[in-house]
Design an enzyme around this catalytic site. Structure first.
Site, PDB file in Angstrom:
ATOM      1  N   LYS A  80       0.846  -1.194   0.000  1.00  0.00           N
ATOM      2  CA  LYS A  80       0.000   0.000   0.000  1.00  0.00           C
ATOM      3  C   LYS A  80       0.881   1.244   0.000  1.00  0.00           C
ATOM      4  O   LYS A  80       1.944   1.260   0.637  1.00  0.00           O
ATOM      5  CB  LYS A  80      -0.885  -0.044   1.248  1.00  0.00           C
ATOM      6  CG  LYS A  80      -1.936   1.041   1.359  1.00  0.00           C
ATOM      7  CD  LYS A  80      -2.752   0.774   2.616  1.00  0.00           C
ATOM      8  CE  LYS A  80      -3.827   1.806   2.827  1.00  0.00           C
ATOM      9  NZ  LYS A  80      -4.632   1.506   4.042  1.00  0.00           N
ATOM     10  N   SER A 155      -9.390   1.405   3.340  1.00  0.00           N
ATOM     11  CA  SER A 155      -8.596   2.283   2.470  1.00  0.00           C
ATOM     12  C   SER A 155      -7.586   1.529   1.612  1.00  0.00           C
ATOM     13  O   SER A 155      -6.959   2.093   0.729  1.00  0.00           O
ATOM     14  CB  SER A 155      -7.853   3.306   3.333  1.00  0.00           C
ATOM     15  OG  SER A 155      -6.961   2.657   4.237  1.00  0.00           O
ATOM     16  N   SER A 177      -7.665  -0.969   7.522  1.00  0.00           N
ATOM     17  CA  SER A 177      -8.695  -1.119   6.495  1.00  0.00           C
ATOM     18  C   SER A 177      -8.535  -2.417   5.710  1.00  0.00           C
ATOM     19  O   SER A 177      -8.476  -2.405   4.482  1.00  0.00           O
ATOM     20  CB  SER A 177      -8.648   0.075   5.549  1.00  0.00           C
ATOM     21  OG  SER A 177      -8.768   1.278   6.255  1.00  0.00           O
TER      22      SER A 177
END
Length: 273
Positions: A80, A155, A177
Site C-alpha cells: 500500500k 482504504s 482497512s
C-alpha cells in the site's frame, strides 16, 4: 505459468522450495501480468520492477543453495502506498505528499524483505487512508473484482485489487482497512492488534488506532505474512500438538441475543473441537 497468478502465497513458496518454481520467472510473470492488465494504472501507483527482479534473483540463489529465509522467500507482494520505500515515492494517495521520497524502507517492508519477500510496487489507496470505500479522485480508484465499475473498499483498495486480480500474491495494509476490501474482493484480511506490528515508516492516519495486516487468498497466507512483517518466525503448524488445549470463546450480550439456530450451531461446533 499463468496458474501461478491465482495460487496462494504459501503454495508458491512450497513450489519454490521444491524447485518447481523459479523465483525470477515467477516475478517476471507477475510484472508482465501487471503491465498487460487493462486496469493496471487504477491498481498500481508505481511498479518497482528493478527492485523486484533483484530480490527475486537473490531468492533464486538462496533456493538453489538450500538457504531459503522463510516459507515465502521469493514470493511477490504489493505494498500500500503509505509504506515508505527507499528511493521510491510514497504519497499515501494524496497530492499533499506528491513526490515525497523516503530514504529508507518502513520497518514492516524491511522485515519482509529480510525474510525474502519480493516487492512488486506500491498500490493506490483512499487519500491518506481516510475512507472505507476506496474512492480516490485525486489519484485513481481501484476496481472491485466483483464489479470493475465499483469501488473495491478502503482504504487498502489497491492492495486488495492487486491480489484479487492476480497481480500480487499477497498485499499489506495499514490504517486498519483490511476487512472491507477483503470482503468485497473475496479475500482473507486480518485486522491485527494495535501495537503488534510496527508502524515505523508508515504515513499515519491515527497512530493510536492504525494497524498493519495482510490481504491474502488464504488464512495460511495471512498467518505467514503476519509473522514475516512483524519480524518473527512463522509457526510450524505441521509439528504443533494441540491435543488437550482449550479454546477460549468470548461471548457477548449481542451474541446471546441472536436467533437460536446460529447460536446453537456455534455451540455445537465448539463442542466438537
Amino acid at each position: 505459468m499463468q496458474e501461478w497468478l491465482t495460487m496462494t502465497a504459501a503454495d508458491l513458496g512450497r513450489g519454490i522450495g521444491d524447485g518447481q518454481i523459479d523465483p525470477v520467472v515467477l516475478c517476471q510473470t507477475y510484472l508482465d501480468a501487471i503491465d498487460a492488465h487493462p486496469l493496471r494504472d487504477r491498481i498500481y501507483a508505481r511498479v518497482t520492477a528493478d527492485r523486484a527482479l533483484a530480490e527475486a534473483g537473490a531468492a533464486r540463489d538462496r533456493a538453489r543453495a538450500g538457504q531459503r529465509l522463510s516459507p515465502l522467500d521469493g514470493v511477490p507482494i504489493s505494498w500500500k502506498d503509505l509504506f515508505d520505500t527507499a528511493g521510491v515515492a510514497t504519497e499515501a494517495g494524496s497530492a499533499l505528499l506528491k513526490d515525497r521520497v523516503p530514504d529508507r524502507d518502513a520497518r514492516v517492508l524491511a522485515n519482509a524483505t529480510a525474510m525474502g519477500l519480493v516487492c512488486l510496487g506500491k498500490t493506490h489507496m483512499s487519500e491518506l487512508a481516510f475512507s472505507g470505500l476506496g474512492y480516490n479522485p485525486s489519484t485513481a480508484t481501484p476496481p472491485c473484482v466483483n464489479d470493475e465499475d465499483a469501488v473495491s473498499g478502503g482504504s487498502s483498495s489497491g492492495a486488495a485489487a492487486s491480489v484479487a486480480f492476480g497481480l500480487a500474491a499477497v498485499g499489506s495494509d495499514t490504517g486498519g482497512s483490511v476487512r472491507v476490501p477483503a470482503a468485497w474482493n473475496d479475500l482473507v484480511g486480518l485486522k491485527t492488534t494495535s501495537g503488534r506490528v510496527s508502524l515505523e515508516g508508515t504515513v499515519p492516519l491515527a497512530a493510536k488506532f492504525d494497524t498493519v495486516g495482510p490481504l491474502c487468498r488464504s488464512v495460511e497466507d495471512a498467518s505467514l505474512l503476519l509473522a514475516l512483517t512483524e519480524g518473527s518466525k512463522p509457526m510450524d503448524m505441521g509439528s504443533t500438538d494441540i491435543e488437550g488445549r482449550r479454546l477460549a470463546i468470548l461471548r457477548t450480550v449481542a451474541f446471546d441475543d441472536i436467533e437460536d439456530a446460529p447460536a446453537t450451531a456455534f455451540d455445537d461446533a465448539v463442542a466438537r473441537l
